[in-house]
Enzyme design. Structure first.
Site, PDB file in Angstrom:
ATOM      1  N   HIS A 116      22.105 -24.777 -45.852  1.00  0.00           N
ATOM      2  CA  HIS A 116      23.325 -24.701 -45.058  1.00  0.00           C
ATOM      3  C   HIS A 116      24.564 -24.544 -45.943  1.00  0.00           C
ATOM      4  CE1 HIS A 116      22.394 -28.859 -46.063  1.00  0.00           C
ATOM      5  NE2 HIS A 116      23.688 -29.108 -46.025  1.00  0.00           N
ATOM      6  N   THR A 165      30.239 -17.182 -60.251  1.00  0.00           N
ATOM      7  CA  THR A 165      31.167 -16.054 -60.405  1.00  0.00           C
ATOM      8  C   THR A 165      30.747 -15.091 -61.513  1.00  0.00           C
ATOM      9  OG1 THR A 165      32.536 -17.402 -61.865  1.00  0.00           O
ATOM     10  CG2 THR A 165      33.140 -17.366 -59.520  1.00  0.00           C
TER      11      THR A 165
END
Length: 197
Positions: A116, A165
């Site tokens: 989730h 990232t």
């Protein structure tokens, strides 16, 4: 995508969530029907696969319309935003639901497990512009974010609330904001998640 490929992807998704081994073909078909009724991850994946297969084929408009309705229903019910046609290989499973956003251009490898709060997002402009590419057997932990043109190698375990990232090598366990490699034990870590159904 042809029907044979669609059927194979559904079969792989089914076996990813299967907890008991069926005996014989008839038993297997009954298990598929049972899981289509009772297993939320398989419900979503089944209609996603059927809708992705029938999308854009004029001969399959009735199947596409019904699949689209079911996909939208489960998308809102389970809180998973993953457009039809997203390039996802077989063995996809969602261990928990809500607030899952998968960009439609994200490449997802085989046997990926998504928890989730996961987001895979397009980054516009800058050094990392693009969408993520996720390898085979990866686990995206609760709340993790994969941002921009990032490649995750095979067997990468992304820890809870990590923000990835930049590229991560195969077999790594990553955590933090921004995510850093904390171990190279990804193969064992992802295997434990796959075995725990």
């Amino acid at each position: 995508m042809n029907f044979k490929t669609c059927r194979q992807l559904i079969y792989e998704d089914f076996h990813k969530v299967l907890t008991q081994q069926p005996h014989g073909k008839l038993s297997e078909y009954l298990y598929i029907l049972r899981y289509l009724i009772t297993n939320n991850s398989f419900k979503f994946c089944f209609w996603f696969r059927l809708g992705s297969w029938s999308k854009g084929n004029k001969k399959l408009i009735p199947i596409y319309m019904f699949s689209w309705i079911m996909h939208r229903h489960y998308m809102f019910k389970f809180g998973i935003q993953m457009p039809l046609g997203t390039p996802v290989k077989g063995g996809l499973s969602f261990n928990h639901f809500s607030c899952i956003i998968i960009n439609g251009a994200t490449q997802i490898g085989r046997n990926c497990t998504i928890f989730h709060g996961v987001t895979t997002a397009l980054k516009i402009g800058g050094s990392n512009a693009g969408v993520p590419s996720i390898g085979d057997n990866c686990v995206l932990g609760p709340g993790s974010k994969i941002l921009g043109s990032v490649t995750l190698g095979d067997n990468v375990f992304v820890g809870a609330n990590a923000v990835v990232t930049h590229n991560m090598p195969a077999n790594s366990v990553v955590a933090g904001m921004p995510a850093k490699i904390i171990s190279m034990n990804g193969t064992e870590s992802t295997k434990l998640i796959r075995l725990h159904k």
